[in-house]
Design a protein around this motif. Sequence first.
Motif, mmCIF file in Angstrom:
data_model
loop_
_atom_site.group_PDB
_atom_site.id
_atom_site.type_symbol
_atom_site.label_atom_id
_atom_site.label_comp_id
_atom_site.label_asym_id
_atom_site.label_seq_id
_atom_site.Cartn_x
_atom_site.Cartn_y
_atom_site.Cartn_z
ATOM 1 N N PRO A 1 -5.568 0.542 7.027
ATOM 2 C CA PRO A 1 -4.216 0.243 6.519
ATOM 3 C C PRO A 1 -4.241 -0.129 5.044
ATOM 4 O O PRO A 1 -5.131 -0.858 4.594
ATOM 5 N N SER A 2 -3.273 0.378 4.308
ATOM 6 C CA SER A 2 -3.226 0.111 2.858
ATOM 7 C C SER A 2 -3.106 -1.367 2.562
ATOM 8 O O SER A 2 -3.571 -1.845 1.524
ATOM 9 N N GLU A 3 -2.467 -2.115 3.491
ATOM 10 C CA GLU A 3 -2.264 -3.543 3.232
ATOM 11 C C GLU A 3 -3.458 -4.397 3.621
ATOM 12 O O GLU A 3 -3.457 -5.611 3.403
ATOM 13 N N SER A 4 -4.501 -3.784 4.204
ATOM 14 C CA SER A 4 -5.672 -4.568 4.608
ATOM 15 C C SER A 4 -6.412 -5.089 3.386
ATOM 16 O O SER A 4 -6.372 -4.495 2.299
ATOM 17 N N ALA A 5 -7.105 -6.219 3.569
ATOM 18 C CA ALA A 5 -7.853 -6.815 2.457
ATOM 19 C C ALA A 5 -8.917 -5.856 1.944
ATOM 20 O O ALA A 5 -9.173 -5.771 0.734
ATOM 21 N N SER B 1 -8.914 -2.463 1.986
ATOM 22 C CA SER B 1 -8.307 -1.378 1.200
ATOM 23 C C SER B 1 -7.791 -1.884 -0.137
ATOM 24 O O SER B 1 -7.827 -1.168 -1.139
ATOM 25 N N GLN B 2 -7.301 -3.114 -0.160
ATOM 26 C CA GLN B 2 -6.843 -3.687 -1.419
ATOM 27 C C GLN B 2 -7.988 -3.817 -2.416
ATOM 28 O O GLN B 2 -7.810 -3.636 -3.611
ATOM 29 N N GLN B 3 -9.192 -4.108 -1.907
ATOM 30 C CA GLN B 3 -10.340 -4.303 -2.797
ATOM 31 C C GLN B 3 -11.019 -2.981 -3.162
ATOM 32 O O GLN B 3 -11.406 -2.781 -4.313
ATOM 33 N N HIS C 1 -8.814 3.580 -0.547
ATOM 34 C CA HIS C 1 -9.151 4.547 0.493
ATOM 35 C C HIS C 1 -10.196 5.513 -0.054
ATOM 36 O O HIS C 1 -10.071 5.991 -1.185
#
Length: 207
Positions: free
Chosen positions: A94-98, A100-102, A105
Amino acid sequence: PEQGPESRPGLRSGSGLRPGPRPKPGLAPGPAAQDQEPQPPPPPHPTSSEPSTEEQDGMTDPPPYFDCHAILANAAMHGDGFAWHQDADPNTFPSESAFSQQYGHYSNREPGKPLFVSLLLYLDLDWPREFDAETLFLDTSDTGILVRPKKYRAVLMDQDITHRLSAPSHQAGRPRYSLVWKLMFLPRSPGQECSIARPEWGPPCYF
């Protein structure tokens, strides 16, 4: 791993990662399933790294860099059904996961990015060929390979390999046991390609 969340209703999907600080960089400099010849298992290590509450000289132990709860057990029985699956694919988080944020993708094995790896260990001391319960690996052309259970045999594989467990035969008459560690290799330097193909582990099986 061998039997993913897709094949057991009610289980939460995920890669085994938990929120919190990430591990320090370390491990391996090239996609593969790698089969290690049987060797005695190493001495057991703690599977939990919860912060220690013990105090020494008035000081509390510092919190760990990460927690390691991504150890799963399988006990496959005759008649069980198992779905094809991948353990994890960082391109689908998920794009909002920690994570993916770091890291964004990306495709597993991309240079400079964490490599998602599973380590499968077979536990039965004796498992004749007619008992079945092999681990099956599938590539994009719908062909693949299988690995038979064998005492202390370990399979190290990229987590985005499609695979599943086959059920034991009726003749087996008992479960087939295995443990799976879900791991993440981090690059030591920018642009480094993490890999399970380390010379000291012998040649991997590419497919």
